[in-house]
Write a protein that holds these residues in place. Structure first.
Motif, PDB file in Angstrom:
ATOM      1  N   LEU A  72      -2.738   6.130   3.192  1.00 20.15           N
ATOM      2  CA  LEU A  72      -3.069   5.739   1.816  1.00 20.15           C
ATOM      3  C   LEU A  72      -4.038   4.558   1.790  1.00 20.15           C
ATOM      4  O   LEU A  72      -4.993   4.539   1.001  1.00 20.15           O
ATOM      5  N   ALA A  73      -3.794   3.583   2.654  1.00 18.67           N
ATOM      6  CA  ALA A  73      -4.681   2.416   2.709  1.00 18.67           C
ATOM      7  C   ALA A  73      -6.080   2.817   3.165  1.00 18.67           C
ATOM      8  O   ALA A  73      -7.089   2.310   2.652  1.00 18.67           O
ATOM      9  N   THR A  74      -6.148   3.741   4.123  1.00 23.87           N
ATOM     10  CA  THR A  74      -7.444   4.211   4.626  1.00 23.87           C
ATOM     11  C   THR A  74      -8.204   4.969   3.543  1.00 23.87           C
ATOM     12  O   THR A  74      -9.407   4.765   3.344  1.00 23.87           O
ATOM     13  N   LEU A  75      -7.495   5.852   2.844  1.00 22.04           N
ATOM     14  CA  LEU A  75      -8.127   6.610   1.760  1.00 22.04           C
ATOM     15  C   LEU A  75      -8.632   5.682   0.659  1.00 22.04           C
ATOM     16  O   LEU A  75      -9.715   5.880   0.106  1.00 22.04           O
ATOM     17  N   ASN A  76      -7.848   4.675   0.358  1.00 21.39           N
ATOM     18  CA  ASN A  76      -8.242   3.733  -0.694  1.00 21.39           C
ATOM     19  C   ASN A  76      -9.493   2.956  -0.305  1.00 21.39           C
ATOM     20  O   ASN A  76     -10.298   2.580  -1.157  1.00 21.39           O
TER      21      ASN A  76
ATOM     22  N   ASN B  32      -1.192   4.704  -9.141  1.00 22.46           N
ATOM     23  CA  ASN B  32      -1.110   3.264  -8.899  1.00 22.46           C
ATOM     24  C   ASN B  32      -0.721   3.022  -7.441  1.00 22.46           C
ATOM     25  O   ASN B  32       0.451   3.095  -7.081  1.00 22.46           O
ATOM     26  N   LEU B  33      -1.729   2.762  -6.617  1.00 24.10           N
ATOM     27  CA  LEU B  33      -1.497   2.615  -5.178  1.00 24.10           C
ATOM     28  C   LEU B  33      -0.556   1.460  -4.866  1.00 24.10           C
ATOM     29  O   LEU B  33       0.307   1.564  -3.990  1.00 24.10           O
ATOM     30  N   HIS B  34      -0.706   0.367  -5.592  1.00 26.30           N
ATOM     31  CA  HIS B  34       0.124  -0.813  -5.339  1.00 26.30           C
ATOM     32  C   HIS B  34       1.604  -0.492  -5.513  1.00 26.30           C
ATOM     33  O   HIS B  34       2.436  -0.837  -4.661  1.00 26.30           O
ATOM     34  N   ASP B  35       1.931   0.192  -6.603  1.00 28.01           N
ATOM     35  CA  ASP B  35       3.340   0.526  -6.858  1.00 28.01           C
ATOM     36  C   ASP B  35       3.889   1.483  -5.803  1.00 28.01           C
ATOM     37  O   ASP B  35       5.033   1.348  -5.354  1.00 28.01           O
ATOM     38  N   VAL B  36       3.058   2.446  -5.412  1.00 26.56           N
ATOM     39  CA  VAL B  36       3.494   3.417  -4.398  1.00 26.56           C
ATOM     40  C   VAL B  36       3.741   2.723  -3.063  1.00 26.56           C
ATOM     41  O   VAL B  36       4.762   2.952  -2.400  1.00 26.56           O
ATOM     42  N   LEU B  37       2.806   1.854  -2.673  1.00 25.22           N
ATOM     43  CA  LEU B  37       2.957   1.140  -1.404  1.00 25.22           C
ATOM     44  C   LEU B  37       4.179   0.228  -1.421  1.00 25.22           C
ATOM     45  O   LEU B  37       4.912   0.135  -0.429  1.00 25.22           O
ATOM     46  N   MET B  38       4.403  -0.446  -2.533  1.00 25.28           N
ATOM     47  CA  MET B  38       5.567  -1.327  -2.635  1.00 25.28           C
ATOM     48  C   MET B  38       6.867  -0.530  -2.529  1.00 25.28           C
ATOM     49  O   MET B  38       7.838  -0.974  -1.914  1.00 25.28           O
TER      50      MET B  38
ATOM     51  N   ILE C  17      11.513   1.049   0.801  1.00 23.95           N
ATOM     52  CA  ILE C  17      12.321   2.076   1.474  1.00 23.95           C
ATOM     53  C   ILE C  17      12.311   1.864   2.986  1.00 23.95           C
ATOM     54  O   ILE C  17      13.352   1.945   3.650  1.00 23.95           O
ATOM     55  N   THR C  18      11.122   1.566   3.526  1.00 23.10           N
ATOM     56  CA  THR C  18      11.007   1.346   4.975  1.00 23.10           C
ATOM     57  C   THR C  18      11.838   0.144   5.406  1.00 23.10           C
ATOM     58  O   THR C  18      12.491   0.172   6.454  1.00 23.10           O
ATOM     59  N   GLY C  19      11.819  -0.901   4.584  1.00 25.95           N
ATOM     60  CA  GLY C  19      12.631  -2.078   4.892  1.00 25.95           C
ATOM     61  C   GLY C  19      14.108  -1.731   4.966  1.00 25.95           C
ATOM     62  O   GLY C  19      14.831  -2.183   5.859  1.00 25.95           O
TER      63      GLY C  19
END
Length: 215
Positions: free
Chosen positions: A99-103, A113-119, A124-126
């Motif tokens: 996602l970061a690469t595509l952005n 909203n990339l920020h919300d998705v990444l957060m 979840i990963t945490g």
């Protein structure tokens, strides 16, 4: 294969290294193919070459350690869930990287909203990382109950490492490019090259033949 080899080495040396890596993995409950271990031991005739090495006693200790998960329902559950957690954690990081690469390369493709998705993914990963840490700690605590057997296996493994280093020195065999995958590093005669990481559970080490010569 329990170890990594970058060039051809004599079968005898390979068998020694396999035994060392397998016994080391057994100390943390990571190896169950006893027949394979026994084959290497018989090929090397270790009972004659290494003092205090008795396959019958060693086999009993190994079977006792490897049967520990079956004695605890929670441990069985943890050991079955851990591989799934590792896969999910890896996928989460890969998704974030993609996602970061595509952005960066094609921001117009991102229609949400990339920020919300990444957060959300980070959250979840945490949680997955915390769950993995908790399960690994519980497994570790369980195996510490059999510390005496683990220490005895470690002592025997050290004897085998010493014997291997002597063989290498006497026969002047080059093992510079051979890398062993170990879970424990409480051995003499090894050099740690890489520590466990997110993608690797074991240490990457090489044999320190020079130290053995000095000793």
């Amino acid at each position: 294969m329990p170890f990594l080899k970058r060039h051809k080495i004599p079968e005898e040396i390979e068998n020694y290294i396999n035994v060392i890596c397998i016994l080391d993995a057994v100390r943390v409950g990571r190896f169950k193919r006893l027949r394979e271990l026994q084959d290497y031991i018989e090929k090397l005739d270790l009972e004659k070459k290494v003092p205090e090495f008795k396959w019958k006693t060693l086999k009993g200790d190994i079977e006792s350690l490897l049967s520990l998960p079956g004695k605890s329902p929670s441990l069985r559950r943890f050991t079955s869930i851990l591989p799934i957690l590792n896969t999910l954690i890896t996928l989460s990081f890969l998704i974030m990287i993609v996602l970061a690469t595509l952005n960066t390369l094609s921001p117009k493709i991102i229609t949400f909203n990339l920020h919300d998705v990444l957060m959300t993914i980070i959250f979840i990963t945490g949680g997955l990382l915390v769950a993995r840490w908790y399960m690994e700690e519980k497994i570790k605590e369980f195996y510490e109950e059999s510390q005496k057997k683990k220490l005895r296996l470690g002592k025997i493994n050290q004897m085998i490492i010493d014997k291997l280093l002597n063989v290498i020195s006497e026969k002047k065999i080059s093992i510079e490019k051979v890398r062993l995958k170990l879970f424990n590093i409480d051995y003499k005669g090894i050099i740690v090259l890489k520590k466990p990481s997110f993608f690797r559970e074991h240490y990457l080490v090489k044999l320190n033949v020079k130290e053995n010569i000095k000793g």
